[in-house]
Design a protein around this motif. Sequence first.
Motif, PDB file in Angstrom:
ATOM      1  N   LYS A  52       0.894  -1.463  -0.185  1.00 60.33           N
ATOM      2  CA  LYS A  52       0.102  -0.116  -0.006  1.00 60.33           C
ATOM      3  C   LYS A  52       0.885   1.300  -0.074  1.00 60.33           C
ATOM      4  O   LYS A  52       0.591   2.219   0.633  1.00 60.33           O
ATOM      5  N   LEU A  53       1.897   1.097  -0.757  1.00 64.45           N
ATOM      6  CA  LEU A  53       2.826   2.159  -1.223  1.00 64.45           C
ATOM      7  C   LEU A  53       2.917   2.804  -2.347  1.00 64.45           C
ATOM      8  O   LEU A  53       2.634   2.044  -3.386  1.00 64.45           O
ATOM      9  N   ILE A  54       2.851   4.003  -2.515  1.00 64.35           N
ATOM     10  CA  ILE A  54       3.209   4.628  -3.930  1.00 64.35           C
ATOM     11  C   ILE A  54       4.635   5.200  -3.627  1.00 64.35           C
ATOM     12  O   ILE A  54       4.961   6.126  -2.896  1.00 64.35           O
ATOM     13  N   HIS A  55       5.558   4.456  -4.442  1.00 63.32           N
ATOM     14  CA  HIS A  55       6.861   4.791  -4.245  1.00 63.32           C
ATOM     15  C   HIS A  55       7.877   4.454  -5.088  1.00 63.32           C
ATOM     16  O   HIS A  55       7.425   3.468  -6.187  1.00 63.32           O
ATOM     17  N   GLY A  56       8.932   4.934  -5.309  1.00 69.27           N
ATOM     18  CA  GLY A  56       9.988   4.665  -6.442  1.00 69.27           C
ATOM     19  C   GLY A  56      10.526   3.543  -6.204  1.00 69.27           C
ATOM     20  O   GLY A  56      11.046   2.852  -7.209  1.00 69.27           O
ATOM     21  N   ALA A  72       8.796   5.794 -11.563  1.00 70.94           N
ATOM     22  CA  ALA A  72       8.099   5.760 -10.426  1.00 70.94           C
ATOM     23  C   ALA A  72       7.839   6.960  -9.411  1.00 70.94           C
ATOM     24  O   ALA A  72       7.028   7.346  -8.887  1.00 70.94           O
ATOM     25  N   LEU A  73       9.087   7.553  -9.450  1.00 69.10           N
ATOM     26  CA  LEU A  73       9.332   8.612  -8.293  1.00 69.10           C
ATOM     27  C   LEU A  73       8.526   9.943  -9.293  1.00 69.10           C
ATOM     28  O   LEU A  73       7.745  10.673  -8.382  1.00 69.10           O
ATOM     29  N   ASP A 114      16.530  11.118  -4.250  1.00 70.53           N
ATOM     30  CA  ASP A 114      15.632  12.417  -4.056  1.00 70.53           C
ATOM     31  C   ASP A 114      15.805  13.038  -5.290  1.00 70.53           C
ATOM     32  O   ASP A 114      14.889  14.105  -5.539  1.00 70.53           O
ATOM     33  N   HIS A 115      16.696  12.806  -6.302  1.00 70.24           N
ATOM     34  CA  HIS A 115      16.915  13.750  -7.528  1.00 70.24           C
ATOM     35  C   HIS A 115      16.328  13.217  -8.646  1.00 70.24           C
ATOM     36  O   HIS A 115      16.284  13.889  -9.842  1.00 70.24           O
ATOM     37  N   LEU A 116      16.058  11.652  -8.979  1.00 76.87           N
ATOM     38  CA  LEU A 116      15.786  11.011  -9.946  1.00 76.87           C
ATOM     39  C   LEU A 116      14.488  11.446 -10.725  1.00 76.87           C
ATOM     40  O   LEU A 116      14.461  11.794 -11.923  1.00 76.87           O
ATOM     41  N   GLY A 117      13.605  11.807  -9.759  1.00 76.94           N
ATOM     42  CA  GLY A 117      12.278  12.047 -10.451  1.00 76.94           C
ATOM     43  C   GLY A 117      11.870  13.563 -10.363  1.00 76.94           C
ATOM     44  O   GLY A 117      10.606  13.708 -10.590  1.00 76.94           O
ATOM     45  N   GLY A 118      12.599  14.221  -9.979  1.00 74.03           N
ATOM     46  CA  GLY A 118      12.307  15.722  -9.957  1.00 74.03           C
ATOM     47  C   GLY A 118      11.504  16.117  -8.861  1.00 74.03           C
ATOM     48  O   GLY A 118      10.055  16.856  -9.352  1.00 74.03           O
ATOM     49  N   THR A 363       3.235   2.381 -10.992  1.00 71.94           N
ATOM     50  CA  THR A 363       3.577   2.919 -12.353  1.00 71.94           C
ATOM     51  C   THR A 363       2.411   2.604 -13.272  1.00 71.94           C
ATOM     52  O   THR A 363       2.267   2.592 -14.613  1.00 71.94           O
ATOM     53  N   TYR A 364       1.267   2.278 -12.770  1.00 73.45           N
ATOM     54  CA  TYR A 364       0.127   1.766 -13.315  1.00 73.45           C
ATOM     55  C   TYR A 364      -0.636   2.695 -14.486  1.00 73.45           C
ATOM     56  O   TYR A 364      -0.941   2.463 -15.715  1.00 73.45           O
TER      57      TYR A 364
END
Length: 526
Positions: A52-56, A72-73, A114-118, A363-364
């Motif tokens: 139940k996580l939305i995570h990278g 994902a991020l 911290d930085h991959l997903g903006g 990522t759905y």
Amino acid sequence: MKTPAKFDVDLLIVGGGINGTGIARDAAGRGLSVLLVEQDDLASHTSSASTKLIHGGLRYLEYGELRLVREALIERERLLAIAPHIIWPLQFVLPQTHSPRPAWMVRLGLFLYDHLGGRKILPATRTVRFDRDPLGDGLKPGATRAFVYSDCWVEDSRLVVLNARDAAERGATILTRTQLVAATRRDGGWSATIADAQGERTVTARVLVNAAGPWVADVLGKVPDSRRDRGVRLIKGSHIVVPRLYAGDHALLLQNPDKRVVFAIPYEGRFTLIGTTDEAWQGAPGPATIDAAETAYLCDTIDRYFQRGITPADIVWSYSGIRPLYDDHAASASAVTRDYVLDLDAAEDRAAMLSIFGGKITTYRKLAEHALIQLAPFFPDRNTDLTKSWTATVALPGGDLPESNFDRYLEALIRAYPDLPTELLRRLGRAYGTRVDRILGAARTTAELGEDFGAGLHAAEIDYLVDQEWARSAADILYRRSKLGLHVPADAAARIDVYLAGRIDGAAGGAPPPAAAPDQIRVSPA
């Protein structure tokens, strides 16, 4: 490609988990006609058995999955923006005690994270000392330092249902308790037999989407000439729920000597959710339960870190799910990629079938976009621009909170319904967002909401779930549409099923009507 003049639908989607409903929503919003069939309830298997996580996926960096983590991020903050009622930030504490990885390596991974997903909304990683910060309360002595980072919590099964609800309101037909019996290519499209409790019927579709999750190979087996050069690897993941282990609203990420990680997460107010495991599943896809080895593994992890350990006797609930991962031939279950593969089986004069392998709940939405991009060439006669994405910025049902601020919305809800219990309004607001007034209507007291089945679950809410969210059983309501199964009296499920039997007249499933726009008590921020 030769196509007949008319099909019943453009897309026939098999599977009512997060990928199937996400594709249904996206396709319906682009003007395609959609029929989705699910053999059980929506989110009745893998999609309701997540952590139940939305995570990278911090640990995926260790396997070099940079593209997956970055996507994902990026999706993490997009989903937070479109569904702030069922998704919210969650702080994670990562102790360095018992860590099989040196601190510098963990910190480097968190820097990339911290930085991959903006990142724009969630706070950056920081370091804490447990002798100066209560985040270490409850842990064994000796833990001195930890990193703190942020991801998001999601009500996973509600995310599935809300995608289905939005798809239905955009014209899709959602049929639960309905199986695909067979599908054959015919006249440039598909002729498929589907069956529910009332019997079989035939539908025709231009494209078939196989989003059956653990049953993806079974669906391929129902298509005589399907291509089967992709593999699915079934992995069982199990979770346990115990009485709350520690104070605070933060979660913990616990590293084990085998380099696997286990989360400990506040759950339903009174509990802690612990998981997950990664075990190869050798049998046919189907219902899964935790075994003794998994239970011992999770209990041992907690004993390693916490002053107050747990035993199997402390477990109040457990759940397991089968993850349908793409088989990349990794040596261990933990190392199998969580990335997704879209396998398009099509050629000239051969009707298209898109099969979904792998993926993760975070990522759905992006998976659905990629699916529609691949399918667009099969609809050259459509006026709509099928390559134009739209779901990244359009709120899911109930997610249009003012300024995406749940606390402010709750304050306004309390002002609008001053005689209803605050805890009831908080729970309903979290579950239904701005659609909560479709349940509450003009009610001023709980008595006006009908029979209370326990824990504030009233007949008015059950009626809404039947009419608008495909609920057909107590399990649908107590363990997927909500987690009230942990709170209601022991006889609640039986009472609910009796109520439902009268409410739906024995209906076996099918699509509720699109949501009307009833007179609403408007809730506005201060």
